[in-house]
Scaffold this active site. Structure first.
Site, PDB file in Angstrom:
ATOM      1  N   HIS A 262      28.584  -5.644   0.065  1.00  4.23           N
ATOM      2  CA  HIS A 262      27.283  -6.271   0.333  1.00  4.23           C
ATOM      3  C   HIS A 262      26.674  -6.882  -0.928  1.00  4.23           C
ATOM      4  CE1 HIS A 262      26.030  -5.942   4.429  1.00  4.23           C
ATOM      5  NE2 HIS A 262      26.394  -4.690   4.525  1.00  4.23           N
ATOM      6  N   GLU A 327      21.030   6.011   3.459  1.00  5.80           N
ATOM      7  CA  GLU A 327      20.784   5.094   4.573  1.00  5.80           C
ATOM      8  C   GLU A 327      21.808   5.337   5.697  1.00  5.80           C
ATOM      9  OE1 GLU A 327      21.602   1.096   3.423  1.00  5.80           O
ATOM     10  OE2 GLU A 327      20.571   0.200   5.146  1.00  5.80           O
ATOM     11  N   HIS A 420     -25.088  11.836  14.873  1.00  3.33           N
ATOM     12  CA  HIS A 420     -23.925  12.304  15.640  1.00  3.33           C
ATOM     13  C   HIS A 420     -24.372  13.397  16.612  1.00  3.33           C
ATOM     14  CE1 HIS A 420     -21.576  10.198  12.606  1.00  3.33           C
ATOM     15  NE2 HIS A 420     -20.439  10.530  13.203  1.00  3.33           N
TER      16      HIS A 420
END
Lengths: 429, 429
Positions: A262, A327, A420
């Site tokens: 690669h 990987e 709240h």
């Protein structure tokens, strides 16, 4: 290539160097990329045109020339040889099937106090896919990136790709046709990522940007993370083969070389419990490498980053594999299942002697975009989830609010947030 | 506060400004943060100590002083008032139940040509949680960040939090006890994020870093993305209420203020089809705001960022809501279900008149860490997935390789990768 023996006194030092060794470029491009992003944001297509001339030596002759049309992609598809078309189609079908089965389920349920809860998944409206120009543009990458987006329900899938001196890659265009890409723009680099994120006069903005690229593209994605969603930063590819001595050394050598060819920064590592087998593989790597048209790249990668590691028993490979968090991990052993149980960190696992990593690159179905550089510790391969987002929902009625509302009031007061508390209290009366 | 009417000629201009208006700071801290990260990476605890003295005015008196012990957290928990303890426990139980139901399923199947495919989800080994010091540290945030990590299966959950002048927040420590946090380190800022990512002599590195923080913390996470996984960058909080005229204006006013009281940069928007109702809400906001202990913050937020938008029909609210892609969306209407179907982008939706957003902040169960600043277009709330990663796997045998292998060979040759082809061809013989 390095030879390591688990029993050697310096094993830990050398293995740690292998784990921590960074093969990624440290190139500091952040200032340049920040400038490019700012210019594209401010000047849109004018900036894009300038960068495209400067970096790609390409000036579109007409307005139409900025894009590659669907008709051009279809023509590229029709011009393919029959066997190539069939192979791409098989790959696309299998990738689609795997990713369709990956779609997450929505949730909608009412719990024991009557609170209705759930979550709805939806595809993003628009996604951008960066496709590198030249050598690094593969039709298989187009399929692996584009199909999950379409399966996720993305309506507008936009590709940007540099076309240096106007040159286009017909194979990639054919794959775009198969995958159903909606737009292709002839721009590249950080400027393309900026255009996808902020939009220009011509290019409407997208919500997510994925796809591989050089250091500039990766840095642009990092800087624009938050403006758009992005996929994981990808580094050099890597394979770890765990093999016993019962394998054909030629097969394993080919697997190691398939990664090495690669790029010079790729890494191939074999761990085996058989020192003789390691020697045979080393020999077969050298023989096969000499015959490859990719010989130069594969040789450079293997010499610089390859490793043969001999352990006493196959189980000893597991802690090493978990530290490498590779990987791709091949388990070419008699009982791959047993080993896989102990493998905590890996992008993708290839089980048994008849599963070379290359089938995963093309036709198996799972994505070949996988975490590199030890990122499998925390990251996953590309999936439909990268193109989707989840909206949670909550529905209460008077009764269920009476059940859990008072606790919310208590906690809101505790945190010093009286409005709240009030918003709940008013409804409890 | 702005008043917009959908039918006004300048509506689009003003609404677009609302959508595009950035309330996030543009503070350029990247250079400083890069320096801090580099120093922590190079000098570890020495650098941490220096930054902790400089920024937090805190110098640990002994080695033990760097950490807050489990015993201290337990003591803080035991010292809580009964109703507070019960409320926190209810919140924790409900958050845990919702997130347990969120765990993704593993896949493992064999397709029609005999290829075995699948994916395995695993929790990361270690996660870091940044907890801000001072006002912004909420026990509810501790629960919302820590519990999903533990549900995901994270074995080592590490908190870093600044303790300015040595001051600790007992409520947060009590929540840490409930959530099962494993370590708490008294460091903050970008230096804490760097320590979590790279590790120091004292602090072992983690795989994922989550949690809110100031501009320095956010920038550190961005720069370390890829070294570790991170959660989405969070901006100022926001609420969009879509309400018809049948609501009690006091309830809706309280809901708008519950967001406004968080921070001057918070944003509260009401869209209604009833102009009179909008006026009533405006009036009630002013009355209620005056009575709040958080009056100053809420007022500033409402004046600067609040908006009342009147549309002709409720359906007209949907395209506006989708452009806003708000963090919280309340649907206080007769048929909230129908509206939700058309709502494509929202962090979390609150259905019906009895579901104030504040119940979602504390006790409903879904996560309150949600995408802000229009990021609901592509991002999701915090979930167990942020603490997990997926490994895909592939297993072929001779027969299934014979079925799909030749296509891989074709594609490998096409892409100029002969070793890829060879690794398959050798096994096909």
């Amino acid at each position: 290539m390095q030879r390591l023996k688990h029993s050697d006194p310096d094993f830990e030092t050398r293995f740690a160097r292998l784990v921590d060794g960074r093969r990624e470029s440290d190139e500091d491009v952040s200032r340049t990329v920040a400038d490019i992003i700012a210019r594209v944001r401010a000047h849109g297509d004018t900036a894009l045109a300038e960068y495209t001339i400067r970096y790609d030596k390409f000036a579109p002759a007409s307005e139409d020339d900025w894009q590659i049309s669907a008709a051009t992609c279809e023509a590229a598809y029709k011009a393919l040889d029959g066997d190539v078309r069939d192979a791409l189609q098989l790959a696309a079908d299998r990738i689609r099937a795997y990713h369709e089965a990956q779609l997450p389920a929505n949730r909608d349920y009412t719990d024991d106090v009557g609170v209705r809860l759930g979550a709805t998944w939806r595809g993003v409206d628009a996604a951008g896919l960066y496709v590198p120009g030249g050598r690094a543009a593969y039709p298989s990458s187009m399929l692996m990136n584009a199909i999950p987006a379409k399966v996720a329900g993305v309506e507008r899938l936009v590709v940007t790709t540099p076309t240096p001196k106007g040159e286009v890659n017909d194979l990639v265009l054919a794959a775009a046709h198969i995958a159903g890409v909606d737009e292709i723009w002839r721009v590249g680099g950080a400027q393309a990522v900026a255009a996808l994120a902020y939009g220009t006069e011509r290019i409407a903005p997208v919500d997510v940007v994925v796809g591989p690229g050089n250091a500039w593209v990766a840095e642009a994605k990092r800087q624009l993370y938050g403006v758009v969603g992005i996929d994981m930063v990808a580094g050099p590819s890597e394979i770890l083969v765990i093999a016993d001595g019962e394998n054909d050394p030629d097969w394993i050598a080919a697997d190691l070389l398939s990664q090495a060819e690669h790029d010079p920064t790729s890494q191939s590592i074999l761990i085996t419990d058989d020192a003789n087998f390691a020697e045979q593989v080393e020999d077969r790597v050298d023989v096969q490498c000499a015959m490859l048209s990719t010989n130069r790249t594969a040789r450079e990668s293997w010499d610089a980053n390859g490793a043969l590691i001999v352990v006493e028993a196959l189980e000893d490979a597991l802690p090493l594999a978990n530290r490498l968090a590779a990987e791709h991990v091949e388990l070419a052993v008699a009982d791959p299942e047993a080993l896989m149980k102990g493998l905590r960190h890996a992008g993708s696992v290839f089980l048994g002697r008849h599963t070379p990593e290359a089938v995963g690159d093309y036709v198996a179905g799972p994505n070949h975009v996988l975490p590199t550089g030890r990122r499998a510790r925390f990251a996953s391969g590309l999936s439909v989830l990268d193109f989707m987002k989840r909206t949670s929902f909550i529905a209460l009625d008077e009764k269920s609010l009476a059940s859990i509302g008072p606790a919310a009031v208590t906690l809101a007061h505790l945190e010093g947030l009286p409005a709240h508390a009030k918003s709940v209290e008013l409804r409890l009366k």
